[in-house]
Design an enzyme around this catalytic site. Structure first.
Site, PDB file in Angstrom:
ATOM      1  N   GLY A   1       0.819  -1.206   0.000  1.00  0.00           N
ATOM      2  CA  GLY A   1       0.000   0.000   0.000  1.00  0.00           C
ATOM      3  C   GLY A   1       0.849   1.249   0.000  1.00  0.00           C
ATOM      4  O   GLY A   1       2.038   1.222  -0.313  1.00  0.00           O
ATOM      5  N   ASN A   2       0.234   2.366   0.345  1.00  0.00           N
ATOM      6  CA  ASN A   2       0.938   3.645   0.391  1.00  0.00           C
ATOM      7  C   ASN A   2       0.355   4.492   1.514  1.00  0.00           C
ATOM      8  O   ASN A   2      -0.572   4.085   2.216  1.00  0.00           O
ATOM      9  CB  ASN A   2       0.848   4.363  -0.961  1.00  0.00           C
ATOM     10  CG  ASN A   2      -0.585   4.570  -1.407  1.00  0.00           C
ATOM     11  OD1 ASN A   2      -1.348   5.308  -0.786  1.00  0.00           O
ATOM     12  ND2 ASN A   2      -0.965   3.906  -2.502  1.00  0.00           N
ATOM     13  N   ARG A   3       0.877   5.698   1.675  1.00  0.00           N
ATOM     14  CA  ARG A   3       0.534   6.535   2.819  1.00  0.00           C
ATOM     15  C   ARG A   3      -0.660   7.461   2.582  1.00  0.00           C
ATOM     16  O   ARG A   3      -0.995   8.267   3.450  1.00  0.00           O
ATOM     17  CB  ARG A   3       1.740   7.400   3.217  1.00  0.00           C
ATOM     18  CG  ARG A   3       2.955   6.612   3.682  1.00  0.00           C
ATOM     19  CD  ARG A   3       4.109   7.574   3.975  1.00  0.00           C
ATOM     20  NE  ARG A   3       5.318   6.868   4.401  1.00  0.00           N
ATOM     21  CZ  ARG A   3       5.599   6.548   5.658  1.00  0.00           C
ATOM     22  NH1 ARG A   3       4.744   6.873   6.623  1.00  0.00           N
ATOM     23  NH2 ARG A   3       6.708   5.915   5.954  1.00  0.00           N
ATOM     24  N   SER A   4      -1.289   7.394   1.438  1.00  0.00           N
ATOM     25  CA  SER A   4      -2.358   8.347   1.140  1.00  0.00           C
ATOM     26  C   SER A   4      -3.525   8.213   2.116  1.00  0.00           C
ATOM     27  O   SER A   4      -4.039   7.116   2.355  1.00  0.00           O
ATOM     28  CB  SER A   4      -2.867   8.139  -0.288  1.00  0.00           C
ATOM     29  OG  SER A   4      -3.921   9.035  -0.567  1.00  0.00           O
TER      30      SER A   4
ATOM     31  N   ALA B   1      -3.987   7.666  -4.851  1.00  0.00           N
ATOM     32  CA  ALA B   1      -2.653   7.099  -5.048  1.00  0.00           C
ATOM     33  C   ALA B   1      -2.830   5.637  -5.442  1.00  0.00           C
ATOM     34  O   ALA B   1      -3.048   4.772  -4.594  1.00  0.00           O
ATOM     35  CB  ALA B   1      -1.829   7.225  -3.774  1.00  0.00           C
TER      36      ALA B   1
END
Length: 409
Positions: free
Chosen positions: A216-219, A283
């Site tokens: 995943g990502n930090r969005s 994102a």
């Protein structure tokens, strides 16, 4: 009862109209939000609304007198003065009956008279049973009000009166307040997205590796939600495709929840078929694991883990840009860069084929999860619009200003 229109010492003047639905009690929370944030609020209920919440409650919470009649304090002409003095009129809840009266210009009580005399922005927050909301007469009344510049937010989906469930639920009062705050910020500016359908993606996709792990990502989704909230405040019908964002639904917005990049693509492509604009602020993961492990991948003593093979995800922004579902559709992309921000942004704008690209720098304490943002909005026409650091709603309004100027009549 005194119905004099009082001076407000420069405070924004709000008229809170309350019509006769069971959701009237929820308007007390909306009233509290307005008063605690420094607004001067005059509550104007209908006679039927007073069957649900009495005048003493409205008066105590607002600090102002309350009346539903045009025949009280006639020398003050309250049916004219209240609307003339307002900076914003919000009707919450707005019943099917109230929407019909407002659309047809009827004026049989103090609230409907106030609506006819108001020259400020007007917001309606409907609440009713699903069948009433979906009835052609109600939909025509809503379309009429929106065409005249009023903001009619979409009702929420959920539990209604009794055992019924569906679309027609009163939106979260906190989110109605946030929408009204954005309307007040714009002031008398017209609802320039009225009659438009916009699609926004928000949040960050998660690509499963096994039943308990994902890439995943930090969005956080905050920028996409700000885009949705401001678009609704400017009169648009909004579809928000939300990827793993733990945020409350913005008032008047249809939210479609997704998890992976493939799910997001399916939802955006479907919603974009009749959209005037598509804003891809989510994102979206570029890659996903080539193989999904049906069971949790176990750690083995003395052994290094197997490499994780990745495959490319669909490029949703490029696909939407290349295959626009209708002529004149405006497509906006976002570029989250860690270095060479402008150069990478220009290259991405050309590669993706979108009309606008919002370029910002990301990293620890930058953009992701923050309440603020700064960006450079690049246009395919060669334009550059810098947006200084500030609330994400400010960037959202700049994006919609640029989109509105590119929409076909």
């Amino acid at each position: 009862m005194d119905t004099t229109v009082h001076e407000t010492d420069g405070r924004p003047r709000i008229v809170l109209g309350v019509s006769g639905g069971i959701a009237a009690y929820k308007a007390c929370e909306l009233l509290r939000r307005f008063t605690e944030s420094g607004h001067d609020v005059r509550v104007v209920p209908t006679a039927s609304a007073l069957q649900f919440v009495g005048a003493p409650t409205w008066s105590a919470l607002s600090g102002n007198p309350v009346s539903a009649e045009v025949w009280e304090s006639v020398h003050e002409v309250p049916h004219v003065r209240i609307g003339q003095a307002a900076d914003l009129v919000v009707v919450a809840p707005a019943t099917a009956d109230m929407l019909a009266k407002a659309a047809h210009g009827l004026a049989d009580d103090l609230l409907t008279n106030t609506l006819l005399t108001a020259r400020c922005p007007v917001v309606f927050a409907p609440a009713m049973h699903t069948e009433m909301w979906e009835h052609p007469a109600t939909q025509e009344n809503v379309a009429t009000l929106r065409r005249r510049g009023a903001v009619v937010v979409e009702p929420a989906v959920g539990r209604l009166t009794g055992v019924d469930t569906g679309k027609g639920r009163f939106p979260d009062p906190v989110e109605i307040y946030e929408l009204c705050r954005r309307v007040l910020t714009r002031g008398p500016a017209p609802a320039d997205l009225a009659g438009r359908h916009v699609v926004i993606s928000a949040g960050g996709t998660r690509e499963p590796l096994d039943p308990v792990r994902f890439l995943g990502n930090r969005s956080s989704g905050k920028q996409g939600y700000a885009l949705a909230r401001t678009a609704a405040a400017r009169g648009a019908r909004v579809t928000l495709v939300s990827a793993n964002a733990a945020l409350p639904d913005p008032a008047g917005v249809d939210v479609v929840r997704v998890g992976t990049a493939v799910e997001l693509r399916e939802a955006v492509v479907a919603a974009a078929r009749d959209a005037d604009a598509v804003v891809m602020s989510a994102a979206v993961a570029d890659f996903r694991p080539a193989v999904y492990a049906e069971g949790k991948i176990k750690k083995k003593d003395g052994q290094e883990p197997e490499p994780v093979a990745l495959v490319r995800n669909p490029d949703v922004l490029a696909e939407i840009s290349a295959g626009r579902a209708r002529p004149g559709q405006v497509v906006v992309g976002f570029a989250a860069e860690t270095h060479d921000v402008v150069a990478n942004g220009r290259a991405k704008l050309k590669r993706k084929g979108c009309d606008l690209l919002v370029v910002n720098q990301v990293g620890e304490n930058l953009t992701f999860g923050s309440e603020e943002n700064e960006a450079l909005v690049l246009g395919a026409d060669g334009s550059e619009t810098p947006v200084p650091r500030g609330p994400k709603e400010d960037l959202a309004d700049t994006v919609w200003d640029l989109v509105a100027g590119r929409l076909a009549p």
